[in-house]
Structure formats: C-alpha cells, structure tokens
Design a protein around this motif. Structure first.
Motif, PDB file in Angstrom:
ATOM      1  N   LYS A  60       0.791  -1.154  -0.540  1.00 10.63           N
ATOM      2  CA  LYS A  60      -0.536  -0.214  -0.449  1.00 10.63           C
ATOM      3  C   LYS A  60       0.799   1.489  -0.156  1.00 10.63           C
ATOM      4  O   LYS A  60       1.429   1.631   0.490  1.00 10.63           O
ATOM      5  CB  LYS A  60      -1.190   0.073   0.923  1.00 10.63           C
ATOM      6  N   VAL A  61       0.605   2.317  -1.087  1.00  4.57           N
ATOM      7  CA  VAL A  61       1.387   3.947  -0.603  1.00  4.57           C
ATOM      8  C   VAL A  61       0.939   4.555   0.016  1.00  4.57           C
ATOM      9  O   VAL A  61       0.028   4.444   0.267  1.00  4.57           O
ATOM     10  CB  VAL A  61       1.270   4.498  -2.253  1.00  4.57           C
ATOM     11  N   ILE A  62       1.760   5.001   0.936  1.00  8.12           N
ATOM     12  CA  ILE A  62       1.800   5.585   2.267  1.00  8.12           C
ATOM     13  C   ILE A  62       1.553   7.128   1.852  1.00  8.12           C
ATOM     14  O   ILE A  62       2.416   7.009   0.181  1.00  8.12           O
ATOM     15  CB  ILE A  62       3.005   5.526   3.427  1.00  8.12           C
ATOM     16  N   PRO A  63       1.281   8.312   2.310  1.00  6.85           N
ATOM     17  CA  PRO A  63       1.288   8.873   1.537  1.00  6.85           C
ATOM     18  C   PRO A  63       3.368  10.306   1.809  1.00  6.85           C
ATOM     19  O   PRO A  63       2.848  11.295   3.621  1.00  6.85           O
ATOM     20  CB  PRO A  63       0.464  10.130   2.977  1.00  6.85           C
ATOM     21  N   ALA A  64       3.811   9.734   1.243  1.00  4.11           N
ATOM     22  CA  ALA A  64       5.223   9.948   2.083  1.00  4.11           C
ATOM     23  C   ALA A  64       5.839  10.834   1.629  1.00  4.11           C
ATOM     24  O   ALA A  64       7.156  11.466   2.003  1.00  4.11           O
ATOM     25  CB  ALA A  64       6.114   8.385   1.374  1.00  4.11           C
ATOM     26  N   ARG A  65       5.724  11.910   0.640  1.00  5.51           N
ATOM     27  CA  ARG A  65       5.672  13.655   0.192  1.00  5.51           C
ATOM     28  C   ARG A  65       5.562  14.405   0.961  1.00  5.51           C
ATOM     29  O   ARG A  65       4.282  14.667   1.453  1.00  5.51           O
ATOM     30  CB  ARG A  65       5.502  13.452  -1.190  1.00  5.51           C
ATOM     31  N   HIS A 137      -0.237  15.276   7.106  1.00  8.26           N
ATOM     32  CA  HIS A 137       1.100  16.280   6.501  1.00  8.26           C
ATOM     33  C   HIS A 137       1.912  15.726   5.295  1.00  8.26           C
ATOM     34  O   HIS A 137       1.272  16.550   4.779  1.00  8.26           O
ATOM     35  CB  HIS A 137       2.043  16.521   7.437  1.00  8.26           C
ATOM     36  N   GLY A 138       1.310  14.541   4.747  1.00  4.58           N
ATOM     37  CA  GLY A 138       2.432  13.897   3.871  1.00  4.58           C
ATOM     38  C   GLY A 138       0.943  13.639   2.524  1.00  4.58           C
ATOM     39  O   GLY A 138      -0.187  14.129   2.957  1.00  4.58           O
ATOM     40  N   THR A 139       1.686  13.605   1.380  1.00  6.86           N
ATOM     41  CA  THR A 139       0.421  13.656   0.274  1.00  6.86           C
ATOM     42  C   THR A 139       1.137  12.472  -0.654  1.00  6.86           C
ATOM     43  O   THR A 139       2.164  11.958  -0.807  1.00  6.86           O
ATOM     44  CB  THR A 139       0.597  14.894  -0.871  1.00  6.86           C
ATOM     45  N   THR A 140       0.264  12.038  -1.664  1.00  6.37           N
ATOM     46  CA  THR A 140       0.651  11.020  -2.508  1.00  6.37           C
ATOM     47  C   THR A 140       1.871  11.347  -3.097  1.00  6.37           C
ATOM     48  O   THR A 140       1.679  12.255  -4.166  1.00  6.37           O
ATOM     49  CB  THR A 140      -0.281  10.739  -3.484  1.00  6.37           C
ATOM     50  N   PRO A 141       2.907   9.717  -3.695  1.00  3.51           N
ATOM     51  CA  PRO A 141       4.175  10.700  -3.842  1.00  3.51           C
ATOM     52  C   PRO A 141       3.970   9.607  -5.410  1.00  3.51           C
ATOM     53  O   PRO A 141       4.428   9.240  -5.054  1.00  3.51           O
ATOM     54  CB  PRO A 141       5.277   9.136  -3.342  1.00  3.51           C
ATOM     55  N   LEU A 142       3.682  11.074  -6.222  1.00  2.36           N
ATOM     56  CA  LEU A 142       3.006  10.390  -7.455  1.00  2.36           C
ATOM     57  C   LEU A 142       4.731  10.449  -7.903  1.00  2.36           C
ATOM     58  O   LEU A 142       5.620  11.270  -7.857  1.00  2.36           O
ATOM     59  CB  LEU A 142       2.349  11.555  -8.316  1.00  2.36           C
ATOM     60  N   ARG A 148       2.436  17.093 -12.584  1.00  3.55           N
ATOM     61  CA  ARG A 148       1.898  17.964 -12.072  1.00  3.55           C
ATOM     62  C   ARG A 148       1.671  17.504 -10.398  1.00  3.55           C
ATOM     63  O   ARG A 148       2.112  16.291  -9.727  1.00  3.55           O
ATOM     64  CB  ARG A 148      -0.091  17.630 -12.255  1.00  3.55           C
ATOM     65  N   ALA A 149       0.995  18.109  -9.655  1.00  2.00           N
ATOM     66  CA  ALA A 149       1.198  17.911  -7.707  1.00  2.00           C
ATOM     67  C   ALA A 149      -0.632  17.179  -7.507  1.00  2.00           C
ATOM     68  O   ALA A 149      -0.685  16.370  -8.148  1.00  2.00           O
ATOM     69  CB  ALA A 149       0.406  19.069  -6.990  1.00  2.00           C
ATOM     70  N   ALA A 150       0.053  15.883  -6.868  1.00  2.00           N
ATOM     71  CA  ALA A 150      -0.882  15.334  -6.092  1.00  2.00           C
ATOM     72  C   ALA A 150      -2.271  15.906  -5.924  1.00  2.00           C
ATOM     73  O   ALA A 150      -2.453  16.928  -5.582  1.00  2.00           O
ATOM     74  CB  ALA A 150      -0.649  14.206  -5.232  1.00  2.00           C
ATOM     75  N   GLU A 151      -3.601  15.060  -6.749  1.00  2.00           N
ATOM     76  CA  GLU A 151      -4.915  15.301  -6.364  1.00  2.00           C
ATOM     77  C   GLU A 151      -5.244  14.806  -5.350  1.00  2.00           C
ATOM     78  O   GLU A 151      -5.065  13.518  -5.034  1.00  2.00           O
ATOM     79  CB  GLU A 151      -5.839  16.046  -7.849  1.00  2.00           C
ATOM     80  N   ALA A 152      -6.528  15.202  -5.189  1.00  3.47           N
ATOM     81  CA  ALA A 152      -7.045  13.664  -4.146  1.00  3.47           C
ATOM     82  C   ALA A 152      -7.663  13.284  -4.563  1.00  3.47           C
ATOM     83  O   ALA A 152      -7.777  12.490  -3.907  1.00  3.47           O
ATOM     84  CB  ALA A 152      -8.901  15.238  -3.768  1.00  3.47           C
ATOM     85  N   ALA A 153      -8.070  13.243  -5.221  1.00  4.06           N
ATOM     86  CA  ALA A 153      -8.522  11.705  -6.771  1.00  4.06           C
ATOM     87  C   ALA A 153      -7.277  10.679  -6.985  1.00  4.06           C
ATOM     88  O   ALA A 153      -7.171   9.581  -6.407  1.00  4.06           O
ATOM     89  CB  ALA A 153      -8.719  12.127  -7.994  1.00  4.06           C
ATOM     90  N   ASP A 154      -6.066  11.006  -6.178  1.00  8.60           N
ATOM     91  CA  ASP A 154      -5.243  10.248  -6.541  1.00  8.60           C
ATOM     92  C   ASP A 154      -4.737   9.384  -5.208  1.00  8.60           C
ATOM     93  O   ASP A 154      -4.428   8.570  -5.411  1.00  8.60           O
ATOM     94  CB  ASP A 154      -3.733  10.996  -6.623  1.00  8.60           C
ATOM     95  N   GLU A 155      -5.459  10.105  -4.303  1.00  9.64           N
ATOM     96  CA  GLU A 155      -5.405   8.975  -3.392  1.00  9.64           C
ATOM     97  C   GLU A 155      -5.811   8.165  -3.200  1.00  9.64           C
ATOM     98  O   GLU A 155      -5.241   6.303  -2.772  1.00  9.64           O
ATOM     99  CB  GLU A 155      -5.751   9.760  -1.711  1.00  9.64           C
ATOM    100  N   GLY A 156      -6.825   7.672  -4.049  1.00 11.13           N
ATOM    101  CA  GLY A 156      -7.598   6.609  -4.435  1.00 11.13           C
ATOM    102  C   GLY A 156      -7.117   5.406  -5.429  1.00 11.13           C
ATOM    103  O   GLY A 156      -6.956   4.410  -5.546  1.00 11.13           O
ATOM    104  N   ARG A 157      -6.475   6.490  -6.176  1.00  9.64           N
ATOM    105  CA  ARG A 157      -6.817   6.119  -7.698  1.00  9.64           C
ATOM    106  C   ARG A 157      -4.805   5.818  -7.865  1.00  9.64           C
ATOM    107  O   ARG A 157      -4.580   4.530  -8.832  1.00  9.64           O
ATOM    108  CB  ARG A 157      -6.679   6.847  -8.996  1.00  9.64           C
TER     109      ARG A 157
END
Length: 369
Positions: A60-65, A137-142, A148-157
């Motif tokens: 599972k990808v963690i919000p690592a950024r 505090h983290g965001t999805t590490p695309l 582009r910056a990570a968007e809310a939809a990327d958390e699931g997709r």
C-alpha cells in the motif's frame, strides 16, 4: 550489455498524466509467441486458463511526500523511503544546499530532527509515530514523470483495490487496472489469486548512473511471502497451469525467494535482485505489466522475461498505436521465453522440478539477494 541497448523513442504526449475514468478500460498489448494483438484490460481474463495461479502485490502506497522548511529558512521536500522505527525513517531530501546532521526541519509546524546521513538518504526523527505524521502532513508521492501536483483523486487511484500492507512509496502499477468487476472475472477464470508483499522504494525511479549493466547495483526492497501462499505457489508449479505475475514487483519477490539457499520458501527478506537478459527464471511463467521508461531496470526485466528484441519491437508498436505509457498508462501481457531444454507452461521452472537444485549453479543474471 549496455543501458543504451534498451533505449526507445517516446513522444512526451504519450506519458499518461491522469488515470482513465475506469480502471479496466486501459488498453492491453498482448505479446504472443508469434504476433502482437491489441485488446483492453477487460479482455485480460480471456487470456487466462483455469489452472493458472495469479499473484498480486498487496503493498500500500503511503503519503510519503512532505513539504517543509529548514531551520535556516530554506524550503525542503522530503520523500520517505523506509520507516525504520516507530519515530524514525530514511528519507530522500531535495533542498538548495545539503542537509547536515544535528539540524532540524519544520513540517506543518512540527519539528523533525536530522539524525544522520545514510548513503543517499537522511535518517530523520519524527515528533510522533511516522505513519501518524504522514497521515496528517503527507501527500501521495506521484512519480517524477507525472508533471503535476497530487490531487485528492490520486489518493484512491494511485492505489490498487487490494492494497493492505502500508510501506510503498510507488504503486505496483499493473494492479491499478483491476476494478472489482475485473477481479471477480479473474476469480471465476483461474485456480486462485494470491498476494505477496514487496514494498517499492523511490529507487525504482532512479536512472542507472553508468552505461554498463554489470556495474549497476540495484536499490534494496523488502518483500514478504506467507507460508500459505508459498505452499500454493509450490503446488501450482507442479501443475499444468502458469504462475502469472501481476507486475514486475511480483516477479522480483518470487524470483528473489526462489534464489534463496534451499529454494523457494516463505518468509521476509530484502532483495537487490537485478533481472536482466541472461537471467534464468525459476518461478514466473507469465507477466502483466505496464510500459516502462527507456533504459530502465524495469524494462530490462521485461526484456529478460520475453526477449529483448521482441519487447522493444512491441514497445515500438505501442508507440505507433498511441498507447499511454508509465504508471497511469496502458498494459502489456506476455509469457516467458522458455529454456531450450523444453517448452510449455512449466518448462524451465527450476525451484521445484527434478534438476532444479543442480541447475541453480548454472543460473545467469545477478541474483544479489
């Protein structure tokens, strides 16, 4: 063999920047024994047989950024590579000047201490458990090629539907194509779907520094295969069906386990396995994978699996047909090229069949596990 042997031309507009509206509507290039056919992922179950065992990666990808500020006032971007303890992690750091141990950073108004430099990473001490901090505090590490910056939809997709083991900083992207509908259809078609874990690190995106493949050392990644799954894989290897890997990360996990002393077994491990042309596969028979970067170690793995010229020709076909590339892009399905000693789904499986232990000493490639 040189890195430049795995180059191909890719127009920038074919690098997918967004996921499709429906996971299973991605295009699928089927690289067969004697031809290439173009399908969609919704058709993939038709390419499976009732005796096949499908293996997926449940990482599972963690919000690592993380975005922060140095104690000197400069901006810093962090990417958590690996959680070491409850409050410590190894991180990559991007800043205008090198970070020094003993200094501190501020992220979201909270203070992180720079403990030490560990190779290309920094060990940081967090003010609270690392996972809780990342959730706040983290965001999805695309990946870096998504501009582009990570968007809310990327958390699931940017997450597979079956992700359950937190620890990756990149998604096992072949699994992103599975909708619930497609998973149900696969379950109806095959003997079983089983899960292994390989936590993908940021090193998966790191380019090779030199051109000589023999001089390259792979980044380390952790994997785990439970006893029940190992038993199913061993049983499948004795049967008429194929062991089908969903993604290159599954290939690395299974082949790393098969390269251990004593042969394939359950357990946890860390692998630096570099699969390149000449590698002798012990476990996997068929592979579903996305399209990978030119000159990347992942492309080298696919070339080792299905033949360098065949794969590069298939990539050129995909470019000509306008396929979407990389993490949010389309997929390819292919079977392994078999050793000259036999043919068919089980030919050349080394870790269980008669001469496997004797053959281990003849394996090629770089099983640095």
């Amino acid at each position: 063999m040189l890195k430049s042997d795995f180059a191909y031309d890719l127009p920038a507009e074919l690098i997918a920047q967004q996921p499709l509206a429906e996971r299973d509507q991605a295009r699928l290039l089927h690289l067969g024994r004697d031809r290439v056919t173009h399908r969609t992922m919704a058709d993939w179950p038709e390419l499976l047989s009732p005796d096949d065992l499908v293996v997926v990666n449940n990482t599972k990808v963690i919000p690592a950024r993380l975005q922060g500020v140095k104690d000197s006032g400069g901006a810093v971007e962090l990417l958590v590579e690996r959680i070491e303890g409850e409050r410590t992690a190894l991180c990559q750091a991007r800043a205008s000047k090198p970070l020094k141990p003993g200094r501190w950073l501020s992220v979201g108004g909270e203070r992180l201490e720079l403990v030490a430099r560990v190779g290309e990473f920094h060990r940081l001490r967090f003010p609270q458990p690392v996972m809780a901090f990342l959730q706040r505090h983290g965001t999805t590490p695309l990946p870096p090629y998504i501009d582009r910056a990570a968007e809310a939809a990327d958390e699931g997709r940017y997450q597979t539907l079956y992700a359950s083991a937190p620890g990756a900083v990149a998604a096992p992207t072949a699994g992103l194509h599975f909708s619930e509908r497609l998973l149900d259809e696969v379950r109806r078609r095959v003997a079983s779907i089983v899960e292994v874990t390989l936590h993908i690190g940021a090193g998966t995106f790191a380019p090779m520094r030199g051109d000589d493949l023999d001089a390259h050392r792979m980044h380390a990644e952790r994997y785990e295969i439970c006893t029940a799954v190992a038993e199913q894989i061993r049983a499948a290897a004795q049967g008429p069906g194929r062991i089908v890997a969903v993604g290159t990360t599954v290939v690395r996990a299974l082949e790393a386990a098969a390269a251990e002393p004593g042969g394939f077994r359950a357990g946890c491990g860390e692998t630096r396995l570099f699969i390149k042309p000449g590698f002798r596969f012990r476990a996997v028979d068929a592979l579903l994978t996305n399209f990978h970067l030119p000159e990347s170690t992942l492309l080298m793995l696919v070339c080792a699996f299905a033949g360098q010229q065949r794969v590069l020709e298939a990539y050129r076909s995909a470019v000509g047909a306008g396929y979407r590339f990389f993490s949010y892009g389309d997929a390819m399905f292919t079977e392994r090229l078999h050793e000259s000693s036999g043919d068919g789904p089980t030919a050349g499986r080394l870790f269980l069949r008669g001469q496997r232990h004797a053959d281990r000493g003849q394996a090629q490639g770089s099983p640095d596990v």
